[in-house]
Design an enzyme around this catalytic site. Structure first.
Site, PDB file in Angstrom:
ATOM      1  N   HIS A  16      41.139  39.127  52.043  1.00 48.96           N
ATOM      2  CA  HIS A  16      40.617  38.910  53.390  1.00 48.96           C
ATOM      3  C   HIS A  16      38.871  39.967  53.357  1.00 48.96           C
ATOM      4  O   HIS A  16      38.358  39.911  54.322  1.00 48.96           O
ATOM      5  CB  HIS A  16      41.347  40.100  54.101  1.00 48.96           C
ATOM      6  CG  HIS A  16      42.019  41.880  53.110  1.00 48.96           C
ATOM      7  ND1 HIS A  16      42.350  42.317  52.917  1.00 48.96           N
ATOM      8  CD2 HIS A  16      41.244  42.258  54.002  1.00 48.96           C
ATOM      9  CE1 HIS A  16      42.734  43.520  53.072  1.00 48.96           C
ATOM     10  NE2 HIS A  16      41.878  43.665  53.800  1.00 48.96           N
ATOM     11  N   ASP A  46      46.811  37.764  49.288  1.00 47.88           N
ATOM     12  CA  ASP A  46      45.645  39.032  49.202  1.00 47.88           C
ATOM     13  C   ASP A  46      45.185  38.945  47.889  1.00 47.88           C
ATOM     14  O   ASP A  46      44.507  40.410  48.259  1.00 47.88           O
ATOM     15  CB  ASP A  46      45.736  39.805  50.055  1.00 47.88           C
ATOM     16  CG  ASP A  46      45.460  40.184  50.924  1.00 47.88           C
ATOM     17  OD1 ASP A  46      44.095  39.633  51.168  1.00 47.88           O
ATOM     18  OD2 ASP A  46      44.950  41.459  51.133  1.00 47.88           O
ATOM     19  N   SER A 128      39.182  48.277  51.171  1.00 49.96           N
ATOM     20  CA  SER A 128      40.726  47.557  50.860  1.00 49.96           C
ATOM     21  C   SER A 128      39.409  46.838  49.721  1.00 49.96           C
ATOM     22  O   SER A 128      38.433  46.290  49.465  1.00 49.96           O
ATOM     23  CB  SER A 128      40.542  46.400  51.806  1.00 49.96           C
ATOM     24  OG  SER A 128      41.071  46.405  52.479  1.00 49.96           O
TER      25      SER A 128
END
Length: 207
Positions: A16, A46, A128
């Site tokens: 992402h 992911d 992230s």
């Protein structure tokens, strides 16, 4: 955030993080910028790998995420809020084998995750793709998401286990596509027509 895994300059991050991008650039901890190419991206796990130009200054060492225990101290490394680069926060492993969402009929902002590491090291948007490491500096997870009932930055942190990261990263770096087994199955309640067609003497069960 991301981290270099080998001498070829392959950098692991979240899918992402790179989603929708057409050009990529890696900024090293000393501020040096390197052009990079996306070599693999998998929305289900992911995870993504980009390969930067030039020799990497260093690489991470993988730890064994299967050996993690609740209460074990860990450090989260990343760039919270996208501005405070090189930030390190500390915490402990809060739980293992978490699935999100817990109800498969529910929805998640990025996808459906399984076998996650839950920890309480402070992370925010910008973390992230960053490394979750043990006290020996070995990678045990990749910080991926925050679960917050308010939708804000304060919540429960989750990381993808390093053993899964290693499998995907090595496959992507070597140009192999991720392939998953699947079973095509559909269930329907038994009906009179089904029972008659199958020669059954009662209407019960499922087809």
């Amino acid at each position: 955030t991301g981290f270099v895994i080998d001498g070829s300059g392959n950098v692991v991050t979240n899918q992402h993080v790179v989603r929708g991008g057409s050009r990529f650039q890696v900024i090293l901890s000393n501020g040096e910028k390197r052009d990079a190419t996306l070599v693999g991206s998998d929305p289900l796990s992911d995870l993504a790998v980009v390969r930067m130009e030039g020799d990497p200054p260093s690489t991470v060492s993988f730890g064994d995420s299967d050996s993690l225990q609740q209460g074990q101290p860990v450090l989260a490394i990343g760039s919270p809020l996208g501005e405070f680069t090189g930030t390190v926060t500390s915490g402990i492993i809060s739980a293992l084998d978490r699935d999100f969402p817990t109800d498969v009929s529910g929805s998640a902002s990025e996808g459906i995750y399984t076998d996650l590491i839950q920890h309480d090291a402070a992370i925010n948007p910008g973390n992230s793709g960053g490394a979750l490491v043990d006290m020996n500096g070995r990678l045990v997870g990749i910080n991926t998401m925050i679960y917050s009932q308010s939708g804000g930055s304060v919540g429960i942190g989750f990381a993808i286990p390093s053993n899964l990261v290693r499998v995907y990263a090595e496959s992507a770096a070597n140009g192999r596509k991720v392939e998953r087994p699947w079973i095509g199955a559909k269930l329907e309640a038994m009906s009179h027509d089904f029972a008659e067609g199958l020669g059954l003497n009662r209407v019960a069960g499922a087809v």
